[in-house]
Design an enzyme around this catalytic site. Structure first.
Site, short mmCIF file in Angstrom:
data_model
loop_
_atom_site.label_atom_id
_atom_site.label_comp_id
_atom_site.label_asym_id
_atom_site.label_seq_id
_atom_site.Cartn_x
_atom_site.Cartn_y
_atom_site.Cartn_z
N HIS A 32 0.69 -0.80 -0.12
CA HIS A 32 -0.08 -0.13 -0.30
C HIS A 32 1.11 1.56 0.12
CE1 HIS A 32 -2.95 2.54 0.54
NE2 HIS A 32 -4.06 2.02 1.18
N HIS A 43 -2.59 7.13 -0.76
CA HIS A 43 -3.27 6.94 0.42
C HIS A 43 -3.49 7.97 1.53
CE1 HIS A 43 -6.64 4.49 -2.00
NE2 HIS A 43 -6.32 5.40 -2.67
N TYR A 45 -1.08 7.43 3.30
CA TYR A 45 -0.07 5.94 4.62
C TYR A 45 0.96 6.39 3.97
CZ TYR A 45 -5.35 4.66 4.73
OH TYR A 45 -6.75 5.11 5.30
C1 PHB Z 1 -11.18 3.87 4.59
O1 PHB Z 1 -11.29 4.20 4.23
O2 PHB Z 1 -10.76 3.07 6.11
C2 PHB Z 1 -9.71 3.20 3.67
C3 PHB Z 1 -9.75 4.34 2.20
C4 PHB Z 1 -8.41 4.08 1.40
C5 PHB Z 1 -7.64 3.02 2.04
C6 PHB Z 1 -7.96 2.36 3.23
C7 PHB Z 1 -8.61 2.84 3.64
O3 PHB Z 1 -6.47 2.77 1.31
#
Ligand code: PHB
Length: 368
Positions: free
Chosen positions: A182, A185, A187
């Site tokens: 990942h 987004h 992170y």
């Molecule tokens: C979430 O909304 O919890 C969420 C959204 C995108 C992601 C991971 C979690 O990549």
């Protein structure tokens, strides 16, 4: 048959997917605490969706430190690995394929879910004003402000890389068909990549080479732990999810994609900005990515079957991942094949809880 192109098999590393309709990784926050162990119910949920060409299982922690949300699972302990193995076996028994998305949430975390209640790590101590989820006594997700992060030490950065490798090894042992890093987004890996959250002055900050270092070290470590044919990555170029600004130009993304391509990994998964309200990609950008990345490209983000077919036909992408539509339609692939209507989504049960809004969405023959 509707959308024929979506039902043409496609190559993913050394494997063949039976169709190009992919279940996107979806955080559902139903794992058991303490321990962050996925449930047997997750085996039912995923195996209901085994007619997808590929399931990308929900974002899963590579360590206890990687945890940002109450109820998200891990894949770093024996108990978690055993639980995942049962889920994977269930999907395989139904003829499906499943890879596991691996994450470290970095600053999208609350200190109460962190080891010793510490502040979460990030590239720097930038508070982007984001929220994360804890749990109430009914196991429902409740939103809280994330804790201001602290800059990771070099030892901690090395440990993150080692944790991704360890999680990859565990996913392999659990029988997964691959892993997805990942990198999207907002992170941890994305927090290092963008200037908005990376103020470091060491070899992990400053130039694009330095800001990409963690992502590329993680890819290399995961490839070492398995091989390039079983490692994919999700990135979200130009997207601003989780308040982490893109803050960089198309050209920098193209450079990053070039570096990823040099690793020969099994796929590039693009989370397009549309689903989170961002500016859609231009076809010129799509074409640049296609020209730069040799292996399978998956796209996601507010796609319909029509748009999927269009962009595959144009040659920009090879497959499409559907998120919320897959929550509400276990037989989404079959519905697309028949041009059937889709079930109504229930956002109130997306996060936390148990069977309701998880394993009880009807299949086509049940809803007629
Ligand atoms: C979430 O909304 O919890 C969420 C959204 C995108 C992601 C991971 C979690 O990549």
């Amino acid at each position: 048959m509707a959308h024929e192109l979506l039902f043409e098999p496609v190559t993913m590393g050394t494997q063949t997917l039976k169709n190009r309709i992919i279940m996107a990784p979806l955080t559902r926050l139903r794992a058991v605490e303490p321990g962050d162990v996925p449930t047997a119910l997750a085996g039912e949920y995923y195996s209901q969706r085994a007619t997808a060409g590929l399931i990308i299982a929900e974002a899963t922690q590579v360590s206890f430190q990687a945890k940002g949300y109450a109820g998200a699972p891990g894949v770093h302990t024996e108990d978690q690995k055993i639980a995942w193995k049962a889920i994977v076996d269930n999907v395989h028994a139904k003829g499906g394929k499943i890879v596991l998305q691996l994450w470290h949430t970095g600053l999208v975390a609350h200190n109460s879910v962190q080891p010793d209640g510490q502040a979460p790590i990030s590239a720097s101590d930038v508070n982007v004003g984001i929220r994360t989820s804890l749990r109430d006594s009914m196991n429902q997700a409740i939103r809280v402000d994330a804790t201001t992060p602290r800059p990771a030490t070099l030892d901690e950065i090395n440990q993150v890389v080692a944790d991704f490798a360890h999680a990859t090894k565990n996913a392999r042992e659990a029988g997964f068909d691959g892993i997805e890093i990942h990198g999207a987004h907002g992170y941890l890996l994305h927090q290092f990549w963008v200037q908005h959250t990376n103020k470091r002055t060491d070899e992990y900050g400053g130039s694009k080479e330095n800001r990409a270092r963690l992502t590329l070290e993680v890819i290399d470590a995961c490839v070492d732990a398995w091989d390039a044919d079983h490692v994919g990555i999700r990135i979200s170029p130009l997207g601003t999810f989780n308040n982490v600004e893109a803050g960089y130009h198309e050209d920098e993304n193209m450079w990053l994609i070039e570096q990823i391509n040099n690793r020969g990994i099994m796929y590039l998964h693009l989370s397009e900005p549309d689903w989170a309200g961002g500016t859609p990609y231009s076809n010129n950008f799509r074409q640049r990515i296609r020209d730069t990345f040799d292996n399978m490209i998956i796209a996601a983000g507010g796609y319909t079957a029509d748009k999927a077919e269009e962009n595959i036909k144009a040659g920009y992408i090879d497959a499409v991942a559907f998120g919320r539509d897959y929550i509400a339609n276990p037989d989404l692939a079959e519905r697309i094949r028949q041009g059937a209507s889709l079930n109504k989504q229930h956002p109130e049960s997306f996060y936390g809880g148990s069977t309701i809004g998880y394993t009880d969405y009807p299949f086509m023959d049940e809803s007629q």
